[in-house]
Write an enzyme that holds these catalytic residues in place. Structure first.
Site, mmCIF file in Angstrom:
data_model
loop_
_atom_site.group_PDB
_atom_site.id
_atom_site.type_symbol
_atom_site.label_atom_id
_atom_site.label_comp_id
_atom_site.label_asym_id
_atom_site.label_seq_id
_atom_site.Cartn_x
_atom_site.Cartn_y
_atom_site.Cartn_z
ATOM 1 N N ASN A 84 13.109 -20.722 -29.520
ATOM 2 C CA ASN A 84 13.020 -22.132 -29.142
ATOM 3 C C ASN A 84 12.055 -22.927 -30.010
ATOM 4 O OD1 ASN A 84 12.965 -24.527 -27.193
ATOM 5 N ND2 ASN A 84 10.850 -23.790 -27.064
ATOM 6 N N SER A 137 20.053 -28.920 -31.427
ATOM 7 C CA SER A 137 19.798 -30.298 -31.008
ATOM 8 C C SER A 137 21.075 -31.099 -31.175
ATOM 9 C CB SER A 137 18.696 -30.913 -31.876
ATOM 10 O OG SER A 137 18.590 -32.311 -31.643
ATOM 11 N N TYR A 150 15.083 -32.429 -40.117
ATOM 12 C CA TYR A 150 15.236 -31.892 -38.765
ATOM 13 C C TYR A 150 16.717 -31.731 -38.417
ATOM 14 C CZ TYR A 150 14.943 -31.605 -33.663
ATOM 15 O OH TYR A 150 15.071 -31.217 -32.352
ATOM 16 N N ALA A 152 19.352 -31.501 -40.380
ATOM 17 C CA ALA A 152 19.988 -30.458 -41.180
ATOM 18 C C ALA A 152 19.607 -29.073 -40.677
ATOM 19 C CB ALA A 152 19.599 -30.620 -42.646
ATOM 20 N N SER A 153 18.340 -28.916 -40.299
ATOM 21 C CA SER A 153 17.906 -27.602 -39.804
ATOM 22 C C SER A 153 18.629 -27.227 -38.522
ATOM 23 C CB SER A 153 16.393 -27.594 -39.592
ATOM 24 O OG SER A 153 16.002 -28.372 -38.470
ATOM 25 N N LYS A 154 18.855 -28.215 -37.651
ATOM 26 C CA LYS A 154 19.510 -27.928 -36.377
ATOM 27 C C LYS A 154 21.009 -27.715 -36.545
ATOM 28 C CE LYS A 154 15.813 -28.000 -33.892
ATOM 29 N NZ LYS A 154 15.299 -26.758 -33.272
ATOM 30 N N ILE A 183 14.386 -35.144 -24.647
ATOM 31 C CA ILE A 183 13.618 -34.413 -23.636
ATOM 32 C C ILE A 183 12.136 -34.621 -23.935
ATOM 33 C CG2 ILE A 183 13.234 -32.181 -22.518
ATOM 34 C CD1 ILE A 183 16.153 -32.990 -22.414
#
Length: 261
Positions: A84, A137, A150, A152-154, A183
């Site tokens: 996570n 995400s 971010y 691209a990583s997800k 969230i």
């Protein structure tokens, strides 16, 4: 007690989704290793005999290896690994992001889950099967929910769980991702605090049909389902938990009971 006698590792457990999920696993009977880069992870396990706190870097292979070894030595094996931990990388656009920022975001957000699968997967196989979860995400589905590094990583995490599910075929280890919407977590807390300070908390999450932001516990409950035997036929999937945000293309939002225009 869905996870009685099960051993679970949760990274990013010092706050937000990770903390809520680690505690919920413990409530359901699991022996939980809660891991985080920050010392706040100690607060996650406070007063819980079936929880262990470990400080580590989720994107460093040596730390991941030690985390897995610690769980096996302390509790006898691993049944569930929830990768996570993640970082946002800030709000820089493509043209003002540095290579160093991209490298760090990908190291933690994408290489971290890959290392979790690499080192925990074989240990879960030894136990006869189990589950691996990764936090992706809605930003990994399409643009508009995070910075380029971010996002691209997800997107990579989503493909990673699909690939890992195939490579773990016949092992009885399922691999799935969760795609949260907005969230309140360690990454978003500043935005939430600012909205409260200026009296605009009701604006948070206004773009989804539920017209609100989500709570870490709402993601935690999905994580527990995906890790449980109740989800025994769910594999290689990206579950979206975003209040309906990604169910629509951008439009002029219609108010319930009122004309759109």
């Amino acid at each position: 007690m869905r996870f009685k006698d099960k051993v679970v590792i949760v990274t990013g457990a010092g706050s937000g989704i990770g903390r809520a999920t680690a505690r919920l696993f413990a409530e359901e009977g699991a022996m939980v290793v809660a891991a985080d880069l920050r010392g706040a992870v100690v607060e996650t396990v406070a007063g819980q005999d079936n929880m262990l706190a470990v400080q580590m870097d989720a994107g460093a292979e040596g730390d991941v290896e030690r985390l897995v070894a610690t769980a096996c030595e302390r509790f006898g094996g691993i049944d569930v690994f929830y990768a996570n931990a993640g970082i946002s990388g800030g709000a820089s656009g493509i043209f003002d992001s540095t290579a160093e920022l991209w490298t760090e975001v990908l190291r933690v957000n994408l290489i971290g889950p890959a290392l979790a699968i690499k080192h925990a997967g074989p240990r879960i196989v030894e136990r006869g099967g189990g589950a691996i979860l990764c936090t992706a995400s809605v930003a990994g589905l399409r643009s508009g929910a995070g910075g380029p590094a971010y996002s691209a990583s997800k997107a990579g995490v989503i493909n990673l769980v699909q690939t890992a599910a195939q490579q773990l075929a016949t092992s009885n280890v399922r691999v799935n991702a969760i795609c949260p919407g907005l969230i309140e977590t360690g990454m978003t807390v500043r935005a939430f605090e600012y909205a409260r300070e200026v009296g605009k908390e009701d604006k948070l999450g206004r773009l989804n049909p539920l017209r609100r932001a989500g709570a870490p516990e709402e993601i935690a409950r999905v994580a527990l389902f995906l890790a449980s035997d109740e989800a025994s036929y769910v594999n290689g999937q990206a579950w979206v938990v975003d209040g309906g945000l990604s169910s629509s293309h951008p439009v002029t939002r219609q108010e319930f009971g009122k004309p759109a225009f």
